[in-house]
Design a protein around this motif. Structure first.
Motif, mmCIF file in Angstrom:
data_model
loop_
_atom_site.group_PDB
_atom_site.id
_atom_site.type_symbol
_atom_site.label_atom_id
_atom_site.label_comp_id
_atom_site.label_asym_id
_atom_site.label_seq_id
_atom_site.Cartn_x
_atom_site.Cartn_y
_atom_site.Cartn_z
ATOM 1 N N VAL A 130 -3.384 0.545 -3.498
ATOM 2 C CA VAL A 130 -3.375 -0.708 -2.757
ATOM 3 C C VAL A 130 -3.231 -1.853 -3.742
ATOM 4 N N LEU B 207 -1.858 4.999 1.621
ATOM 5 C CA LEU B 207 -3.268 4.603 1.755
ATOM 6 C C LEU B 207 -3.982 5.502 2.765
ATOM 7 N N THR C 275 -7.654 -1.094 7.623
ATOM 8 C CA THR C 275 -6.631 -1.414 6.616
ATOM 9 C C THR C 275 -6.938 -2.757 5.959
ATOM 10 N N LEU D 90 -7.771 -3.761 2.123
ATOM 11 C CA LEU D 90 -7.000 -4.765 1.385
ATOM 12 C C LEU D 90 -7.933 -5.770 0.713
ATOM 13 N N THR E 231 0.864 -1.179 0.000
ATOM 14 C CA THR E 231 0.000 0.000 0.000
ATOM 15 C C THR E 231 0.897 1.226 0.000
ATOM 16 N N ALA F 239 -10.468 2.675 -0.843
ATOM 17 C CA ALA F 239 -9.505 3.664 -0.364
ATOM 18 C C ALA F 239 -9.879 5.048 -0.891
#
Lengths: 305, 532
Positions: A60, A9, A45, A49, A6, A55
């Protein structure tokens, strides 16, 4: 090769900034420990993912693909265990495990039985009767039964007993031996210390430290217990010595890693009878990072920040 | 208490009353309210014996008898009418009250481990069960008295003291009987879900045995406690001895429950907990299968309910014309068209009601998607190789089929019952066509729901307001003389009124187009937003 990457991010929910420029990198074959206090942004987070959250800014990539656009493609090679496993009350554990294995698409199930036995789960019971630990077992069995390249585990052991935690750790070591990568978010620091090659610490949506445990230890203090023939003088005036405590003949204190040499030189003339030194535990690290109210105002030990 | 197994029953009784000091009064007030409001309403609506006799004639058919039981149709006073149409369903409600309350104080407490703490105190083994039975008996007795005297106090002609007391007593003893039934299932099963499930099943079986018995073989009805309820014939025959039967049976059930409780361990049951499936069937292992499995019970229950509703509407078709004639209120609600019978004119209105009712399970199965999201179980699917389009698509497909099934079932039920009671029955095509023409409006409702889930997941509840609005303006539109545009704000307002009007393809086509547009944009929104 980088599995997860990332860059800057950022995730905002309305005005609230949950993640603020997080840079995270997990390389192939490593176990990456992701630690931080509650509400720091670990789960956010992880959900970014997984392409469940989008985001706000930043890039990412998982397996070099975009986590949002190519989510389904990526998920074929991912196993995910959430921290709070909510299951369907009227399905049995066995049914849920099969469903989960199947939804990943074309994975083999040969480890299913072995893991059910190892984790000591009764798959014929309805999920409503399962405790938190048992629900976690369902998710863990489904995850480790599948042959994937990346395991994303979000506080997977918070409800397990110590015995089951051991089984979990074995499973993680097994997949590591097979060259798989693991992102392990955890509160159990001994577990992270035992398993992880590298650690990232997140706080208030910012990554405040990342590196191998050895590297991180280097940035902190070593604990000493010293007994000398003559009482040590002027110790408190030395650079890098902290938290001196006197206990009859014994002195305890911490020393910044970069000042070790000076301190040892200073105390050796007093005639050392006994010297114990212990490396800092992850807990010490953790506490030191968390206790700071404002990370930007603290220059840190050895210029860590 | 000298008897040690009943030690401190009195204190536990007070404790249960304390715990239920709001719950039980609410039940009693609710049930009494409906008992009393209905005869008042009947008295307003059917103020002459002639009106009531017309109604009695529409009730003389097997479908109605199956639903509410036999009644005093020959002397259809307000009292007889209330007993005929309300007593059975009110008794069932009282039964459900007893089932829920008994379970709450027996197996539910035991399952959650609260009973263990009580039993570790100076309390007899059977004290809790008997305290529960005592509280429920008192509650049902109070219910019997306030309903009995309450009905009499209305002072409506044809509602004498004996009939009123019998009506109330019938409700009370039904409650006591199902108290006993639940007390036994609380001993037999190991979970509170099992206790409620078996007890409700017993209630339903009693209802259906009575239904079959009432239309075919009278002795079969005597096997069902709910058959005894209708046999009391309050306000007409005034039979008291089914009450004696019920009390006798209840005493037996109470003793049997005590026996079972005395010989078992705490936490144990007599019916073994059945182990579930160890493996998932192939059917379950994909998003559609999972979504369908999660809604299985609800879909089946709604399908049965909608079908029965169709049957019951159809069963009155034989006498509708005579029923409408002379009732100004009802005539006003129908768009009066020359050359059509009242029954034919009634069909579009009926179909509108049925399609809105059929929309409820349809929209529920679509909203299940956002329900799963709120319970954070969607992550399990999206975290695996399932795309959002596929996930939402599963629910859309189920909702579309669900709606089709529900509206079809209501039409089939209506047609089946109508053709049984009418001299010149409608063709299946007429009825089915008049129902299916509403299906596009249901599709638009699904489309709106998909759109809300895609863009405003927190506001999905709005769809219910929209559905209720549709019902309100179209059902009562004729009565209140709303301007036309009010009815045109809902898709249900654009449907050609078959069989009174001619079929028009254009509005149907446009509605389908709107629903597709809404669904497609809903998918786009769902693919763009964060999952909660």
């Amino acid at each position: 090769m980088t599995v997860i990457k990332t860059t800057n991010l950022t995730k905002r929910f309305g005005k609230f900034t949950a993640l603020d420029g997080v840079d995270l990198g997990v390389t192939e074959g490593e176990i990456y420990g992701f630690i931080g206090p509650n509400g720091a942004g670990k789960s956010t987070t992880i959900r970014v993912l997984l392409g469940i959250l989008k985001a706000t800014e930043g890039e990412v990539k998982i397996f070099g693909k975009d986590a949002w656009k190519d989510a389904v493609e990526i998920h074929k090679r991912i196993a995910y265990v959430p921290g709070d496993v909510n299951l369907w009350p009227n399905l049995t554990g066995g049914e849920v495990i099969d469903l989960f294995i199947n939804l990943r698409g074309g994975n083999h199930k040969n480890r299913r039985e072995e893991l059910i036995e190892k984790f000591d789960l009764d798959p014929t019971k309805k999920c409503r009767t399962y405790s938190k630990g048992n629900r976690q077992k369902v998710a863990l069995i489904a995850a480790f039964s599948s042959d994937t390249d990346l395991y994303i585990l979000d506080e997977p052991t918070s409800g397990l007993d110590p015995l089951m935690e051991n089984v979990f750790q074995e499973c993680v070591m097994d997949v590591k031996r097979e060259g798989k990568s693991v992102l392990l978010s955890s509160h159990i620091l001994s577990e992270v210390e035992k398993l992880c090659d590298r650690v990232g610490i997140i706080r208030q949506g910012k990554m405040i430290e990342t590196g191998s445990l050895d590297q991180l230890r280097h940035l902190t203090r070593t604990n000493f217990r010293v007994e000398t023939k003559q009482p040590i003088t002027n110790l408190g005036e030395l650079e890098g010595v902290h938290g001196i405590e006197e206990n009859s003949q014994t002195l305890s204190f911490q020393v910044d890693t970069e000042d070790l040499d000076n301190v040892i030189k200073h105390i050796s003339p007093f005639g050392i009878v006994k010297l114990e030194s212990t490396p800092p535990t992850l807990e010490d690290l953790f506490m030191r990072y968390y206790e700071r109210k404002d990370p930007s105002s603290d220059t840190g030990v050895g210029g860590a920040l | 208490m000298t008897n040690s197994v009943l030690k401190n029953t009195g204190r536990l009784t007070r404790f249960i009353i304390r715990r239920d000091r709001v719950r039980v009064p609410l039940w009693l007030i609710g049930i009494t309210f409906f008992t009393l409001i209905v005869p008042i309403a009947y008295n307003e609506m059917y103020d002459s014996q002639q009106d009531r006799d017309v109604l009695a004639d529409t009730m003389r058919n097997p479908a109605m008898t199956a639903m509410v039981g036999p009644g005093g149709l020959d002397n259809y006073t307000i009292g007889a009418m209330t007993t005929h149409q309300m007593l059975l369903f009110t008794a069932i409600t009282v039964g459900i009250m007893s089932i829920l309350l008994v379970n709450r104080h027996t197996r539910a407490d035991e399952e959650d481990g609260r009973m263990e703490m009580i039993r570790s105190l100076e309390v007899g083994r059977l004290s809790n069960l008997n305290a529960t039975l005592l509280v429920l008996s008192i509650a049902n007795t109070i219910l019997a008295l306030i309903n009995g005297f309450g009905l009499y106090a209305l002072g409506i002609e044809g509602m004498d003291l004996e009939g009123s007391l019998l009506y109330g007593t019938t409700l009370g003893v039904t409650g006591i009987f199902f108290t006993g039934v639940t007390a036994i299932f609380a001993q037999l099963t190991e979970s509170s879900r099992g206790t409620i499930g078996f007890s409700i099943a017993a209630l339903l079986i009693a209802y259906f045995v009575r239904a079959i018995g009432d239309v075919s073989n009278g002795t079969l009805s005597w096997l069902s406690p709910l058959g005894w309820v209708t046999q009391t014939g309050a306000y007409s025959d005034n039979n008291w001895w089914p009450i004696v039967w019920m009390i006798g049976a209840s005493i037996f059930l109470f003793f049997f429950a005590n026996y079972l409780n005395a010989v078992r361990d705490l936490g144990a049951g007599f019916l073994p907990a059945k182990p579930g499936k160890k493996y998932a069937t192939a059917f379950l292992q994909n998003p559609v299968g999972l979504a369908l499995r999660l809604q299985r019970t609800a879909i089946i229950a709604w399908a049965v309910g909608i079908f029965v509703m169709g049957l019951s509407y159809g069963s009155v078709f034989g006498d509708l014309d005579s029923f409408f004639e002379g009732n100004e209120l009802l005539e006003q609600m129908l768009a009066s068209e020359e050359g059509f019978s009242y029954t034919e004119q009634f069909i579009p209105m009926l179909m509108m009601i049925m399609s809105i009712l059929a929309s409820i399970p349809t929209l529920m199965s679509m909203l299940k998607l956002s329900g799963e999201e709120k319970k954070s179980r969607i992550d399990h699917l999206l975290g695996r190789a399932v795309s959002r389009t596929r996930l939402m698509g599963s629910y859309v497909i189920i909702a579309i089929f669900n709606g089709f099934m529900m509206i079809s079932l209501s039409a089939i039920g209506l047609w089946a019952a109508a053709s049984a009671v009418m001299e010149e029955p409608f063709s299946f095509g007429t009825i089915y066509g008049a129902a299916m023409v509403y299906y596009p409006a249901m599709l638009v409702m699904i489309g709106c729901t998909v759109f809300l889930i895609g863009y405003a997941p927190k506001l999905t509840g709005l769809i219910w307001i929209y559905l209720f609005y549709s019902f309100f303006v179209l059902y009562l539109g004729g009565l209140f003389d709303f301007p036309d545009w009010v009815g045109k704000l809902t898709p249900f307002g654009y449907i050609p009124q078959l069989p009174v009007e001619d079929m028009e393809v254009m509005p149907i086509f446009i509605l389908v187009l709107i629903s597709i547009t809404l669904m497609v944009s809903g998918f786009v929104g769902y693919n763009r937003r964060d999952i909660d």
